[in-house]
Design an enzyme around this catalytic site. Structure first.
Site, mmCIF file in Angstrom:
data_model
loop_
_atom_site.group_PDB
_atom_site.id
_atom_site.type_symbol
_atom_site.label_atom_id
_atom_site.label_comp_id
_atom_site.label_asym_id
_atom_site.label_seq_id
_atom_site.Cartn_x
_atom_site.Cartn_y
_atom_site.Cartn_z
ATOM 1 N N GLN A 183 0.833 -1.216 0.000
ATOM 2 C CA GLN A 183 0.000 0.000 0.000
ATOM 3 C C GLN A 183 0.867 1.265 0.000
ATOM 4 O OE1 GLN A 183 -0.079 -2.471 2.123
ATOM 5 N NE2 GLN A 183 -0.051 -1.841 4.263
ATOM 6 N N ASN A 206 9.948 -6.470 2.163
ATOM 7 C CA ASN A 206 9.613 -7.898 2.056
ATOM 8 C C ASN A 206 8.995 -8.204 0.679
ATOM 9 O OD1 ASN A 206 6.955 -7.066 2.173
ATOM 10 N ND2 ASN A 206 6.605 -7.772 4.265
ATOM 11 N N SER A 229 21.835 -10.549 1.425
ATOM 12 C CA SER A 229 23.226 -10.074 1.462
ATOM 13 C C SER A 229 24.225 -11.171 1.076
ATOM 14 C CB SER A 229 23.576 -9.609 2.870
ATOM 15 O OG SER A 229 22.744 -8.574 3.238
ATOM 16 N N GLN A 251 27.593 -10.959 7.539
ATOM 17 C CA GLN A 251 26.523 -10.931 6.537
ATOM 18 C C GLN A 251 25.553 -12.089 6.721
ATOM 19 O OE1 GLN A 251 26.147 -8.001 4.610
ATOM 20 N NE2 GLN A 251 27.612 -7.719 6.274
ATOM 21 N N HIS A 254 22.313 -11.411 8.546
ATOM 22 C CA HIS A 254 21.255 -10.606 7.929
ATOM 23 C C HIS A 254 20.040 -11.440 7.560
ATOM 24 C CE1 HIS A 254 22.410 -6.481 7.399
ATOM 25 N NE2 HIS A 254 23.609 -6.795 6.930
ATOM 26 N N GLU A 319 28.231 -9.255 -3.926
ATOM 27 C CA GLU A 319 27.799 -7.927 -3.487
ATOM 28 C C GLU A 319 28.970 -7.218 -2.775
ATOM 29 O OE1 GLU A 319 25.017 -8.007 -0.251
ATOM 30 O OE2 GLU A 319 24.313 -5.963 -0.643
ATOM 31 N N HIS A 320 29.559 -7.926 -1.787
ATOM 32 C CA HIS A 320 30.729 -7.389 -1.075
ATOM 33 C C HIS A 320 31.915 -8.310 -1.285
ATOM 34 C CE1 HIS A 320 27.196 -6.374 1.536
ATOM 35 N NE2 HIS A 320 27.726 -5.177 1.439
ATOM 36 N N ASP A 353 29.193 -0.792 5.725
ATOM 37 C CA ASP A 353 27.764 -0.814 6.048
ATOM 38 C C ASP A 353 27.346 0.439 6.795
ATOM 39 O OD1 ASP A 353 26.944 -3.137 4.906
ATOM 40 O OD2 ASP A 353 26.955 -4.340 6.743
ATOM 41 N N GLU A 407 15.092 4.692 -44.791
ATOM 42 C CA GLU A 407 14.176 4.030 -43.838
ATOM 43 C C GLU A 407 12.720 4.151 -44.273
ATOM 44 O OE1 GLU A 407 15.110 5.498 -39.909
ATOM 45 O OE2 GLU A 407 16.995 4.381 -39.885
ATOM 46 N N HIS A 412 10.032 12.583 -42.577
ATOM 47 C CA HIS A 412 11.291 13.009 -41.946
ATOM 48 C C HIS A 412 12.127 13.795 -42.963
ATOM 49 C CE1 HIS A 412 10.213 9.971 -39.028
ATOM 50 N NE2 HIS A 412 11.287 10.210 -38.295
HETATM 51 N N1 LIG Z 1 18.412 -6.274 0.875
HETATM 52 C C1 LIG Z 1 18.557 -5.400 1.830
HETATM 53 O O1 LIG Z 1 19.471 -4.608 1.811
HETATM 54 C C2 LIG Z 1 17.550 -5.375 2.935
HETATM 55 C C3 LIG Z 1 17.741 -4.515 3.982
HETATM 56 C C4 LIG Z 1 16.778 -4.452 4.957
HETATM 57 C C5 LIG Z 1 15.639 -5.242 4.857
HETATM 58 N N2 LIG Z 1 15.489 -6.092 3.832
HETATM 59 C C6 LIG Z 1 14.291 -6.935 3.719
HETATM 60 O O2 LIG Z 1 13.204 -6.199 4.180
HETATM 61 C C7 LIG Z 1 12.240 -7.102 4.656
HETATM 62 C C8 LIG Z 1 11.655 -6.587 5.937
HETATM 63 O O3 LIG Z 1 10.458 -7.252 6.069
HETATM 64 P P1 LIG Z 1 9.319 -6.847 7.101
HETATM 65 O O4 LIG Z 1 8.166 -7.727 6.771
HETATM 66 O O5 LIG Z 1 9.857 -6.878 8.460
HETATM 67 O O6 LIG Z 1 8.980 -5.336 6.800
HETATM 68 P P2 LIG Z 1 8.401 -4.642 5.499
HETATM 69 O O7 LIG Z 1 8.307 -3.212 5.852
HETATM 70 O O8 LIG Z 1 9.149 -4.984 4.286
HETATM 71 O O9 LIG Z 1 6.935 -5.234 5.339
HETATM 72 C C9 LIG Z 1 5.944 -5.023 6.285
HETATM 73 C C10 LIG Z 1 4.625 -4.828 5.554
HETATM 74 O O10 LIG Z 1 4.315 -5.993 4.795
HETATM 75 C C11 LIG Z 1 2.931 -6.041 4.593
HETATM 76 N N3 LIG Z 1 2.427 -7.385 4.788
HETATM 77 C C12 LIG Z 1 2.801 -8.285 5.722
HETATM 78 N N4 LIG Z 1 2.090 -9.418 5.579
HETATM 79 C C13 LIG Z 1 1.245 -9.225 4.531
HETATM 80 C C14 LIG Z 1 0.260 -10.033 3.884
HETATM 81 N N5 LIG Z 1 0.008 -11.277 4.278
HETATM 82 N N6 LIG Z 1 -0.412 -9.513 2.845
HETATM 83 C C15 LIG Z 1 -0.157 -8.253 2.430
HETATM 84 N N7 LIG Z 1 0.761 -7.444 2.999
HETATM 85 C C16 LIG Z 1 1.450 -7.937 4.034
HETATM 86 C C17 LIG Z 1 2.310 -5.102 5.591
HETATM 87 O O11 LIG Z 1 1.779 -4.025 4.911
HETATM 88 C C18 LIG Z 1 3.439 -4.634 6.468
HETATM 89 O O12 LIG Z 1 3.309 -3.287 6.785
HETATM 90 C C19 LIG Z 1 12.891 -8.453 4.780
HETATM 91 O O13 LIG Z 1 12.391 -9.256 3.746
HETATM 92 C C20 LIG Z 1 14.362 -8.146 4.582
HETATM 93 O O14 LIG Z 1 15.044 -9.189 3.936
HETATM 94 C C21 LIG Z 1 16.418 -6.159 2.869
HETATM 95 N N1 LIG Z 2 25.027 -5.303 4.605
HETATM 96 C C1 LIG Z 2 23.697 -4.828 4.231
HETATM 97 C C2 LIG Z 2 23.600 -4.778 2.717
HETATM 98 O O1 LIG Z 2 23.959 -5.922 2.132
HETATM 99 C C3 LIG Z 2 23.361 -3.473 4.726
HETATM 100 C C4 LIG Z 2 23.308 -3.282 6.196
HETATM 101 C C5 LIG Z 2 22.475 -2.480 6.903
HETATM 102 N N2 LIG Z 2 22.819 -2.580 8.191
HETATM 103 C C6 LIG Z 2 23.837 -3.392 8.295
HETATM 104 N N3 LIG Z 2 24.136 -3.827 7.087
HETATM 105 ZN ZN LIG Z 3 25.281 -5.574 6.747
#
Ligand SMILES: NC(=O)c1ccc[n+]([C@@H]2O[C@H](COP(=O)([O-])OP(=O)(O)OC[C@H]3O[C@@H](n4cnc5c(N)ncnc54)[C@H](O)[C@@H]3O)[C@@H](O)[C@H]2O)c1
Ligand SMILES: N[C@H](CO)Cc1c[nH]c[nH+]1
Ligand SMILES: [Zn+2]
Length: 422
Positions: A183, A206, A229, A251, A254, A319-320, A353, A407, A412
């Site tokens: 949303q 997510n 990560s 990592q 994470h 990535e790293h 980081d 062409e 043109h």
């Molecule tokens: N790659 C990166 O650098 C990195 C860094 C930080 C976080 N992340 C990712 O962020 C994510 C954080 O996840 P989170 O869930 O804690 O927070 P989020 O903010 O990503 O998602 C939460 C939201 O998901 C929605 N949601 C949950 N269940 C639902 C459902 N069944 N149907 C519809 N909507 C739904 C809701 O709106 C809720 O507010 C993780 O997947 C993590 O891997 C990645």
């Molecule tokens: N290593 C993550 C990205 O791959 C970023 C992060 C946030 N906080 C700590 N680490």
């Molecule tokens: Zn990190």
């Protein structure tokens, strides 16, 4: 952690999570509701998924001021110092407009402007990292983006984490909304009564967030769909096992799908690192996650030469990458694919980081072959400028019209010929 010696077959790609049919349907339904019902849909979904009953989505100035009371003074100054480092590094990336005048008087150039508006998604729960707020916002500010909007799901009491609010304030974000999930992405892409739509959306989340970002791509720009990560360490016998193990685990904690790889010429280092990882795992608060990650995606590649090690790293395109060898700069010369490269014993990955200034939003899953760390360029756009002089036009009109007719594009050709008589 497995040891392998065959670099031909290292493939660390984890399948990209495309979401289930049910999740995709849920996201489509959410997008549709937000388009139709605007703020009301945001408030209803925030109640449903985050348990918060909101009367207003906007974070008030008093809430930001109050957040400072809940963050240690020392932590605030560390965040400020990190922000200054990130700003200094990203200022070096800033590109400006250019043009050149040809002999015939024509001017050709490129105009570079910041995007008008950017939305930054900050995940809720334990992944609400203040460091990621700094990493996503500061390059946009350096680019000159005037309107930066942050969105993040609130907790049951309707609040965002204090450290996230403080980081946003330090970075310079003025507009923050308590909304998350698909949303929030729909609101940023299409707008509601309280949230004006933006031009680009960045930041991880997510599966619902990722699917929604995919869905709005084209109507707005997005950064990337970041995967779990990854760290790869290229080390020789000079490296210290305890430090290598700690960096691999940094990592692994994470995400259970994070991948941690050591590529080394030293079998004794490999064996010591395995023992160290096992020991250090024991008292990690996120032991469960880190252990699953290490068990599934932890790998040690033992090779005969540093050249082979380099080939292995280029195959992985991590990535790293940490290079911890006697002469790391010799290795660096031959590294072609890695998102962020950390050189020498004291450049442990968390240095980047949190603090050094380089960006921690990086290409994952082998995409470092062709993608970049998040940077100022991601928040700028370019227009080409052509100002043909009369002399240039007369000199080249015949050629242009002829090319157009090749062409089959007669209109043109005539647009050119309307301006000159043979
Ligand atoms: N790659 C990166 O650098 C990195 C860094 C930080 C976080 N992340 C990712 O962020 C994510 C954080 O996840 P989170 O869930 O804690 O927070 P989020 O903010 O990503 O998602 C939460 C939201 O998901 C929605 N949601 C949950 N269940 C639902 C459902 N069944 N149907 C519809 N909507 C739904 C809701 O709106 C809720 O507010 C993780 O997947 C993590 O891997 C990645
Ligand atoms: N290593 C993550 C990205 O791959 C970023 C992060 C946030 N906080 C700590 N680490
Ligand atoms: Zn990190």
């Amino acid at each position: 952690m497995r040891i392998v010696t065959d670099i031909e077959n290292i493939c660390l790609k984890r399948s990209v999570d495309a979401g289930s049919e049910e999740q995709r349907k849920a996201v489509m339904e959410i997008m549709d509701q937000v388009k139709r019902k605007g703020d009301q849909a945001l408030i209803e979904y925030t109640k449903k998924w985050d348990g918060a009953e909101l009367t207003s989505l906007l974070v008030r100035e008093e809430e930001i001021a109050a957040a400072y009371d809940h963050v240690e003074t020392e932590m605030i100054s560390i965040m400020k110092e990190a922000a200054a480092n990130i700003k200094e590094y990203h200022q070096k990336q800033l590109k400006t407009s250019w043009n050149f005048t040809q002999e015939n008087g024509s001017v050709l150039g490129q105009r570079i402007l910041p995007l008008d508006s950017v939305g930054v998604y900050v995940p809720g729960g334990t992944a609400a990292y203040p460091s990621s707020v700094l990493m996503n916002v500061i390059p946009a500010l350096v680019a000159g983006v005037k309107r930066i909007v942050m969105v993040s799901p609130p907790n049951e009491n309707g609040n965002l984490p204090s450290a996230v609010l403080v980081a946003a304030d330090i970075a310079g974000v003025k507009e923050i909304y308590k909304v998350g999930g698909a949303q929030a992405i729909a609101a940023l892409a299409y707008g509601t009564e309280s949230i004006e739509k933006v031009d680009k959306i960045v930041g991880p989340g997510n599966i619902f967030v990722a699917l929604a970002k995919r869905e709005v791509f084209g109507d707005v720009a997005i950064d990337m769909i970041a995967g779990p990560s990854e760290i790869a360490i290229l080390a020789d016998a000079t490296a210290v096992a305890k430090e290598i193990a700690a960096d691999l685990l940094s990592q692994a904690e994470h995400d259970e799908r994070a991948s941690s790889v050591l590529v080394t010429t030293s079998i004794s280092l490999a064996e010591e690192v395995i023992n160290e990882v096992e020991q250090q795992l024991n008292d990690l608060p996120r032991k469960e996650i880190a252990k699953k990650s290490i068990d599934q995606y932890g790998l040690i590649v033992v090779v005969k030469t540093l050249d082979e090690a380099t080939t292995a790293i280029n195959t992985i395109a991590p990535e790293h990458l940490e290079i911890i060898t006697e002469n790391p700069y010799d290795i660096l010369e031959n590294i072609r694919h890695a998102g962020s490269i950390f050189i020498g014993r004291y450049s442990s990955e968390p240095v980047g980081d949190y603090f050094a200034g380089t960006n921690h939003v990086l290409p994952t899953n082998g995409t470092a072959r062709f993608s970049n760390p998040l940077n100022v360029d991601d928040f700028q756009k370019k227009s080409s400028i052509t100002h043909y002089s009369e002399a240039a036009f007369k000199e080249n009109a015949y050629k242009i019209a002829k090319f157009a007719r090749l062409e089959g594009l007669e209109a043109h050709a005539r647009a050119i010929e309307a301006r000159y008589e043979e």
